[in-house]
Scaffold this active site. Structure first.
Site, PDB file in Angstrom:
ATOM      1  CD  GLN A 131      -7.174   1.634  -7.671  1.00  0.00           C
ATOM      2  OE1 GLN A 131      -6.266   1.757  -6.844  1.00  0.00           O
ATOM      3  NE2 GLN A 131      -6.969   1.159  -8.874  1.00  0.00           N
ATOM      4  CD  GLU A 249      -2.147   0.997  -8.783  1.00  0.00           C
ATOM      5  OE1 GLU A 249      -2.823   0.324  -9.580  1.00  0.00           O
ATOM      6  OE2 GLU A 249      -2.313   0.946  -7.554  1.00  0.00           O
TER       7      GLU A 249
END
Ligand SMILES: Cc1cc2nc3c(=O)[nH]c(=O)nc-3n(C[C@H](O)[C@H](O)[C@H](O)COP(=O)(O)OP(=O)(O)OC[C@H]3O[C@@H](n4cnc5c(N)ncnc54)[C@H](O)[C@@H]3O)c2cc1C
Length: 401
Positions: A131, A249
């Protein structure tokens, strides 16, 4: 809310348990459940092979729709899988970013071509992701991203620096938030690009952590390229897509985490009984309090997951993140107090070639827990969200910019 399992949940739990009993053997069992947060270099190649075993039997990407190669599992099935997974002592997964973040984002915002290209290798355990959000001046303040992408024919050319990029040294691809319109400010003019890591113009420099392992990195883009088809959600739409990824997340993995926390707590209690610290009234109170808080955490997570499919809404997600991050950091401190002077001594022989530096599990967990109140939104940021969006307090003063 009825927390009892339905017959189909019981059957599913047995199916997961049977799979794990049959397959979690040999080199996979020898990992002893290691390879999780703060320990991700441990037994990496074996864990990659384990990912293939899971994939071959359809145990990756459980919550994804069947049409996208997933199992279409319900929320309760995902919770059960995570619980059984942790309970069995299976190793840390290698592609949490691909399965948990990029995949759901592509399912919601990707083109059919992007889905066809990128989802199958995640399901099959063949391509790992990282990420690329944070930068030296854009962590909590993500809208301040400065990494630029300039169009050159059919490609975007990237220049800039990312930091704290977990697992970039192992990843095949990175989802990068970058600025494609240099004249736009803040969250405008950002795009979400999928960038191959193995190319000239991408340099990964590992950062050594407190645990002496290097799970995250600096990533430098200097002329790295990606095809124009690899923009998710359209040019200039990166902020919306980036926030959607962050909303994923969360969630079901938390219950699995909590079982791991419970195992740690059990070990600390056993240790306190063994070394006599359980006789100390203050230590006894702290242990009991940790147990009560963990139980509250579990029921609260179950409650917030019940009836919810998809990303969590901000106040619940912020409260959960603030609570578990702070709780686990406190548990690490309690563990060190219970260990006493031996907390300062290495527990085993360092074997850096296998990502092992001689720290005991409790020592490693204590050290890594310092990161848990920072990543995924720091405690201060979570309190800001709760203060502003839940309590209606005045918004924090913004700078002149
Ligand atoms: C283990 C770990 C793994 C990570 N993995 C990744 C990853 O894979 N990819 C990625 O992109 N990033 C990753 N990060 C980065 C993480 O997202 C950032 O560290 C986090 O967003 C905080 O940003 P920062 O470090 O720049 O700190 P800053 O934003 O500079 O904050 C510094 C301090 O100021 C406080 N602060 C900042 N703004 C405010 C405010 N408005 N109000 C009150 N207090 C404030 C913060 O809480 C913090 O205490 C990871 C971080 C860690 C620790």
């Amino acid at each position: 809310m009825d927390l009892r399992e339905r017959p189909e949940d019981v059957a599913f739990r047995l199916e997961v348990r049977r799979f794990l009993e049959e397959h979690l053997v040999g080199e996979f069992a020898e990992l002893g459940g290691r390879g999780g947060s703060g320990d991700e270099t441990y037994g990496f190649e074996v864990r990659r092979r384990w990912e293939k075993v899971l994939a071959e039997s359809g145990w990756t990407c459980l919550g994804w729709p069947v049409a996208n190669g997933g199992r279409g599992a319900s929320m309760s099935e995902q919770v059960i899988f995570n619980e059984e997974y942790v309970r069995s002592g299976a190793p840390g997964r290698v592609n949490v970013m691909g399965e948990g973040l990029l995949g759901p984002t592509l399912i919601h915002y990707g083109t059919p071509e992007q889905q066809a290209r990128f989802l199958p290798p995640i399901v099959e355990g063949d391509e790992l992701w990282c990420q690329g959000y944070s930068e030296p001046d854009a962590g909590s303040d993500l809208a301040n991203v400065k990494t630029r992408a300039v169009r050159d024919g059919d490609e975007w050319v990237l220049t800039g620096q990312k930091v704290w990029t977990s697992l970039a040294h192992q990843a095949d691809w990175c989802f990068v938030v970058c600025r494609t319109d240099p004249d736009a400010t803040r969250h405008k003019g950002l795009s979400y690009l999928l960038v191959a890591m193995d190319q000239p113009g991408v340099e990964v420099r590992p950062i050594t952590q407190l645990t002496r392992t290097s799970e995250f990195n600096e990533v430098f883009f200097d002329g790295a390229r990606t095809h124009v088809d690899n923009v998710v959600g359209g040019v200039g739409d990166g902020w919306r897509v980036a926030l959607a990824t962050l909303a994923f997340e969360r969630g079901v993995a938390l219950l699995g985490h909590q079982l791991g926390f419970r195992r740690e707590l059990d070990r600390i209690v056993a240790l306190a009984q063994h070394n006599g610290r359980a006789d100390d009234p203050v230590t006894r109170q702290r242990l009991a309090r940790a147990y009560v808080e963990l139980t509250i955490m579990r029921y609260n997570t179950l409650r917030s997951l019940s009836g919810v499919e998809g990303p969590a809404a901000p106040p619940e997600a912020s409260i959960a993140k603030l609570y578990w991050g702070s709780w686990h950091r406190g548990l690490g401190e309690l563990a060190m107090d219970v260990l006493g002077p031996s907390a300062t001594v290495l527990d085993g022989v360092p074997r850096p070639e296998n990502g092992s530096y001689g720290l005991g599990d409790l020592q490693r967990s204590f050290l890594f827990a310092r990161a848990e109140t920072i990543y995924g939104g720091s405690n201060e940021i979570q309190r800001n969200i709760i203060g502003e969006r839940v309590l209606g307090l005045p918004p924090e003063p913004k700078g002149a910019a």
